[in-house]
Design a protein around this motif. Structure first.
Motif, PDB file in Angstrom:
ATOM      1  N   LEU A 303       3.564   8.018   2.889  1.00 52.04           N
ATOM      2  CA  LEU A 303       2.460   7.437   3.577  1.00 52.04           C
ATOM      3  C   LEU A 303       2.059   6.216   3.038  1.00 52.04           C
ATOM      4  N   THR A 304       2.014   5.269   3.934  1.00 53.11           N
ATOM      5  CA  THR A 304       1.901   3.789   3.522  1.00 53.11           C
ATOM      6  C   THR A 304       0.229   3.582   3.518  1.00 53.11           C
ATOM      7  N   ILE A 305      -0.314   3.007   2.551  1.00 48.52           N
ATOM      8  CA  ILE A 305      -1.762   2.862   2.395  1.00 48.52           C
ATOM      9  C   ILE A 305      -1.806   1.186   2.197  1.00 48.52           C
ATOM     10  N   SER A 306      -2.787   0.470   2.967  1.00 50.56           N
ATOM     11  CA  SER A 306      -2.997  -0.995   2.607  1.00 50.56           C
ATOM     12  C   SER A 306      -4.082  -1.006   1.423  1.00 50.56           C
ATOM     13  N   CYS A 307      -3.868  -1.618   0.398  1.00 48.61           N
ATOM     14  CA  CYS A 307      -4.790  -1.994  -0.732  1.00 48.61           C
ATOM     15  C   CYS A 307      -6.056  -2.521  -0.279  1.00 48.61           C
ATOM     16  N   ASN A 308      -6.313  -3.097   1.054  1.00 47.31           N
ATOM     17  CA  ASN A 308      -7.552  -3.641   1.185  1.00 47.31           C
ATOM     18  C   ASN A 308      -8.217  -2.690   2.057  1.00 47.31           C
TER      19      ASN A 308
END
Length: 383
Positions: A303-308
């Motif tokens: 699962l890819t999650i953006s740090c912003n």
């Protein structure tokens, strides 16, 4: 419904031609790129074949209304089902909407002060530093406490390490699981699907990993894209694959995916790029799940999650996706676009999902790090 096929040398002109003939409300099903053959060394022109389905506007109104009403009812049922099966971390997330009316939500400062009341000295300083980086107070306390001992004078907890970084690394090791690089997987082929919302960088980061596996590890890698919805998505992925000289396939059906994977059984790794979908779009998430089912080998979903992302949005993404897919690991992207990377601690500590990679920029394959306690500590402390 009849499928219309348009051929030409400019994809945008083909789309406009289809709209003029069939109306603005068209459904682009797929497009293919064909290299025309020329003699000897002369390079052929690139030709496109566009598959379009017209949308009829003379359908009766009554059935559409009834269908939408049914859709709303089903989505309500899904919402209730999700709420009853939420992971423990999600059930404990109090929001102003579910608080009793006579209780006002605390400010961040008040809440942090109460949570950290058992800490003193350097432990309190480190916890406050973590909160400034958007780490949740409960998570900050949990991580710091792993590196604490009881101070006799104050009867509170203080650090028993020399530096903040040592304490943070110790706390991270205690509270976060790490998968390491995916080439550590023993079974062959290792099948990984990259899932997540739109715009988090799934395709780019998939090919960062593919590049490292091919160039640095000399592994046999194939890429399969299920993103046949967004114009240009499959073409972008195919371009990357051509540069690496690895097999690439674009599919939209579960049966076809199963057959392709059977043909690729000699590969070391098969990386699947899925279409970006909102975590609130249950139907589209169901479509992705349907495509990925029916495969005998285990698919490990990253699962890819953006740090912003904001904390609450990131948690929503995780537990909504988690209701559809077993999550193998979290892949954090766009660390270069935020000054407060608290998600690096908040998500894995609260969800207990292991972490794998961190994307540090747009360059392929350079801007990629395998996550470790030291890497997370460095980014949290701003080193």
């Amino acid at each position: 419904m009849e499928v219309k096929v348009y051929e030409g040398y400019n994809l945008e002109e083909l789309i406009e031609k289809a709209k003029k003939e069939l109306g603005e409300d068209i459904k682009i099903l797929h497009y293919e790129t064909i290299e025309e053959k020329r003699f000897f060394f002369l390079k052929g022109r690139k030709k496109y074949k566009l598959f379009v389905e017209p949308v009829e506007d003379d359908e009766p109104i009554e059935p559409v209304i009834k269908f939408e009403e049914l859709l709303d009812k089903i989505e309500d049922i899904i919402d209730k089902k999700i709420q009853t099966t939420l992971p423990k971390y999600a059930q404990n997330m109090a929001t102003p909407e579910n608080l009793p009316p006579h209780i006002a939500p605390n400010t961040v400062e008040d809440k942090a002060s109460k949570v950290l009341s058992e800490l003193t000295g350097d432990a309190l300083e480190l916890a406050n530093l973590l909160i400034e980086k958007d780490v949740q107070p409960e998570v900050a306390k949990k991580v710091v406490m792993a590196a604490c001992g009881l101070d006799i004078d104050t009867n509170k907890w203080d650090l028993n390490t020399v530096t903040y970084k040592e304490a943070l690394i110790k706390g991270i090791k205690e509270n976060i699981k790490f998968t390491g690089a995916i080439d550590k997987i023993i079974e062959k082929p290792g099948i990984f699907a990259f899932i997540g919302p739109t715009g988090v960088g799934k395709t780019t980061n998939l090919f960062k990993i593919a590049s490292q596996l091919v160039i640095n590890k000399n592994k046999k890698v194939a890429v399969i894209s299920t993103d046949t919805f967004k114009v240009g998505a499959a073409q972008q992925a195919r371009t990357y694959a051509n540069i690496l000289n690895i097999p690439f396939y674009s599919i939209s059906e579960s049966k076809k995916l199963k057959n392709i994977i059977e043909d690729l059984k000699e590969m070391d790794f098969i990386l699947i790029d899925t279409v970006g979908r909102s975590h609130y779009d249950y139907w589209r998430l169901g479509e992705i799940k349907e495509i990925l089912t029916g495969i005998q080998q285990e698919i490990k979903n990253i699962l890819t999650i953006s740090c912003n992302f904001k904390n609450e949005d990131a948690f929503e993404v995780v537990y909504k996706y988690q209701t559809f897919f077993p999550i193998h690991s979290l892949f954090f992207t766009k660390i270069d676009e935020t000054k407060k990377p608290g998600l690096l601690l908040n998500l894995p500590v609260e969800t207990r999902i292991p972490v794998s990679y961190l994307s540090t920029g747009q360059r392929v394959p350079e801007d990629l790090k395998v996550l470790s306690p030291e890497v997370i500590a460095s980014y949290i402390l701003g080193e």
